[in-house]
Design an enzyme around this catalytic site. Structure first.
Site, PDB file in Angstrom:
ATOM      1  N   ASP A 136      -1.414   9.480  -5.955  1.00  0.00           N
ATOM      2  CA  ASP A 136       0.200   8.380  -6.186  1.00  0.00           C
ATOM      3  C   ASP A 136       0.199   7.072  -5.833  1.00  0.00           C
ATOM      4  O   ASP A 136      -0.613   6.656  -5.507  1.00  0.00           O
ATOM      5  CB  ASP A 136       1.256   8.983  -5.277  1.00  0.00           C
ATOM      6  CG  ASP A 136       2.647   8.604  -5.434  1.00  0.00           C
ATOM      7  OD1 ASP A 136       3.034   8.962  -6.160  1.00  0.00           O
ATOM      8  OD2 ASP A 136       3.105   7.856  -4.519  1.00  0.00           O
ATOM      9  N   GLU A 180      -2.670   7.602 -10.860  1.00  0.00           N
ATOM     10  CA  GLU A 180      -1.428   6.986 -11.139  1.00  0.00           C
ATOM     11  C   GLU A 180      -1.330   5.751 -11.335  1.00  0.00           C
ATOM     12  O   GLU A 180      -1.136   5.070  -9.561  1.00  0.00           O
ATOM     13  CB  GLU A 180      -0.309   7.489 -10.403  1.00  0.00           C
ATOM     14  CG  GLU A 180       1.414   7.157 -11.312  1.00  0.00           C
ATOM     15  CD  GLU A 180       2.862   6.562  -9.856  1.00  0.00           C
ATOM     16  OE1 GLU A 180       3.900   7.179 -10.667  1.00  0.00           O
ATOM     17  OE2 GLU A 180       2.756   6.347  -9.123  1.00  0.00           O
TER      18      GLU A 180
HETATM   19  C1  GLC Z   1       5.451   8.000  -7.756  1.00  0.00           C
HETATM   20  C2  GLC Z   1       5.599   9.041  -7.587  1.00  0.00           C
HETATM   21  C3  GLC Z   1       7.619   9.510  -7.302  1.00  0.00           C
HETATM   22  C4  GLC Z   1       7.675   8.528  -6.482  1.00  0.00           C
HETATM   23  C5  GLC Z   1       7.075   7.223  -5.796  1.00  0.00           C
HETATM   24  C6  GLC Z   1       6.442   6.572  -5.105  1.00  0.00           C
HETATM   25  O1  GLC Z   1       5.955   6.874  -8.537  1.00  0.00           O
HETATM   26  O2  GLC Z   1       5.498   9.821  -8.892  1.00  0.00           O
HETATM   27  O3  GLC Z   1       8.086   9.782  -7.548  1.00  0.00           O
HETATM   28  O4  GLC Z   1       9.244   8.017  -6.394  1.00  0.00           O
HETATM   29  O5  GLC Z   1       5.676   7.688  -6.292  1.00  0.00           O
HETATM   30  O6  GLC Z   1       5.892   7.580  -3.527  1.00  0.00           O
END
Ligand code: GLC
Ligand code: CA
Length: 531
Positions: A201, A274
């Site tokens: 994440d 991500e």
């Molecule tokens: C990422 C997750 C999202 C979350 C954010 C903060 O983007 O996919 O759902 O709100 O991180 O952790």
């Protein structure tokens, strides 16, 4: 015959545990619910599941606010349930990825509670980003939270802590040894329980620079980070390249270290980052040979149904990933963005799925995408996303894409739960249940099943991708891979072309191949098997 690692061409199904299936009637999806319905996922023909967070959490941000990364939240079950789920996955030959959330903890984590009790300058505070304000009442800098409002919250002794997301998600200080050691422990904890890897994440966020400096355009910056704000690609790119807390060089050393841990296991472990970065070349840095295996490519998540743009996204991704030998990733939906059906339309979403499943690399499917679910319309009183609250309703938030899955029956909640689901399921979804779509050859679900089977039979390991038709005035693009040719017609006209192959599958039943003429319906795609 040498087989490439499982993840290079895998189809990975994202499960949002809270909304998959509720086994005990409390309205919240749980790990046992996933175990009970895992056959649906394996019948679809995917290779792996990715579980969004199910860890101990006050759930202020859908579990991405982790209070204990090495335990299961009671709303989702317990560690025993996790072990049973992993065993079931193994029995069904599904790999398992779990989410890891290294940018922040929940404010309920013992470390943050200890930091609040401790003095400014203490080791407890050093695990987060605590600073004095510019003045007693102004934060250390002008950064804005991605969920709206300031990125700093003041505590009772006057210091401020940084949170790029909700105030309940204090950012961790990755310069701190405790933080590094704790995450290594968490990685090993889940790997020792048998998982095959991680989705990381906010992977681009761990290293911060110039933490005490203002950004020259905080509002512009926060808009650039939001996909729902319209902005030219150029303006967005310019701002994104200046983000002092994203995509800093310091993150890579962390992933090199993690990679050593992955490689110390005697099975193929992978991680997908991500990472929202700009310019796109920067993404390749996360997947260099000694770093992570994959990085999400978010271009398709936001791309309109347009041949030129889709061609550019795909072509660029293939070329960029090729430069470092990494396998590309494709995703049309996830838990953070509007569902693809709502974004581009029903026929268009099917066309995109069929078109992208033929591409080299890994395809990610967000639960419910296979059913063709749209975003649900919600009343404001049902919303839970912190982005809705922090922007005072200006952003509606992401709840519409997170509504529980409809499984069976004629009335909501369609077998999701015997109780009241945490978000209401629209009654209009009665035609979109797994039960209704199963066996209906015109359904989205059956199309997904068929296309994933064809992909397995024809394309595994074939690296020989070539464009057979680049964008022109027709609105049609196509490529060849293995023994298939895949067409996408983005125009509003039927398109005809000579073909000597056989019809394999189309996203629109009106498409056909007769007397060597392939006719592709408007807004649709087709796979042709080449002899
Ligand atoms: C990422 C997750 C999202 C979350 C954010 C903060 O983007 O996919 O759902 O709100 O991180 O952790
Ligand atoms: Ca439950």
């Amino acid at each position: 015959m040498s087989k490439s690692p499982w993840w290079r061409n895998a189809v990975i199904y994202q499960i949002y545990p809270r909304s998959f299936s509720d086994s005990n009637g409390d309205g919240e999806g749980d790990l046992t619910g996933i175990t009970n319905h895992l056959n649906h996922v394996s019948d679809l023909g995917v290779d792996a599941i990715w579980l969004s967070p199910f860890y101990t959490s006050p759930n202020r941000d859908g579990g991405y606010d982790v209070a204990d990364p090495r335990d299961v939240d009671p709303r989702h079950g317990n560690l025993e349930d996790a072990k049973i789920l992993f065993a079931k996955a193994r029995a069904l030959d599904l790999k398992v990825l779990v989410d890891i959330v290294p940018n922040h903890f929940s404010s309920e984590h013992v470390w943050f509670k200890a930091a609040l009790q401790a003095q400014p300058g203490s080791p407890e505070r050093a695990r987060f980003h605590f600073y004095p304000g510019k003045t007693p009442t102004t934060p250390p800098n002008n950064w804005i939270s991605l969920f709206g409002g300031p990125a700093w919250t003041q505590v009772s002794d006057g210091q401020w802590y940084l949170h790029l997301f909700d105030s309940s998600q204090p950012d961790l200080n990755w310069q701190n040894e405790d933080v590094r050691a704790d995450f290594e422990k968490t990685l090993r904890f889940w790997l020792d329980l048998g998982v095959d890897g991680f989705r990381i994440d906010v992977a681009h966020g761990l290293a911060k620079e110039n933490i005490l400096e203002d950004h020259y355009d905080p509002q512009g910056l926060s808009n650039a980070l939001r996909l729902d704000v319209e902005m030219s690609a150029e303006a967005r790119g310019k701002l994104l390249a200046t983000v002092p807390f994203f995509d800093r060089d310091g993150v890579h050393e962390i992933y090199r270290q993690w990679r050593k841990i992955f490689d110390s296991y005697d099975r193929e472990i992978m991680a997908v980052a991500e990472a929202w970065v700009h310019p796109p070349e920067r993404a390749t840095r996360y997947v260099r040979p000694d770093e992570l295996q994959q990085v999400f490519n978010f271009d398709l998540l936001v791309a309109p149904f347009n041949d030129q743009i889709l061609y550019q996204c795909i072509d660029r991704t293939l070329k960029l990933m090729g430069t470092v030998g990494a396998s590309p990733t494709w995703a049309l939906s996830n838990h953070d963005t509007p569902r693809v059906v709502s974004r581009v339309g029903e026929n268009e979403s099917r066309a995109l799925a069929l078109f992208t499943f033929g591409l080299p690399g890994s395809s990610y499917i967000f639960q419910g995408q296979e059913l063709g679910l749209p975003d649900a319309e919600l009343e404001d009183c049902d919303r839970q996303d912190p982005a809705f609250f922090r922007t005072h309703g200006v952003q509606k938030g992401r709840d519409g894409a997170r509504v529980p899955l409809p499984w069976s029956g004629e009335a909501a909640p369609f077998g999701f739960s015997s109780g009241k689901p945490w978000l209401p399921i629209p009654q209009g979804w009665s035609s979109l249940t797994v039960e209704k779509e199963s066996g209906d050859l015109s359904s989205s679900l059956e199309m997904y099943r068929k296309i994933l089977a064809l992909r397995k039979e024809n394309l595994l390991d074939s690296a020989d991708f070539t464009w057979s038709r680049r964008p022109d005035e027709s609105g049609v693009i196509s490529y060849r891979r293995g023994n298939v040719e895949v067409f996408l017609n983005t125009s509003t006209q039927e398109f005809q072309v000579q073909s000597s192959g056989h019809f394999a599958i189309a996203s629109d039943p009106r498409s056909k191949l007769e007397l060597n003429i392939l006719s592709i319906a408007p807004s649709s795609s087709a796979w042709i098997a080449l002899s």
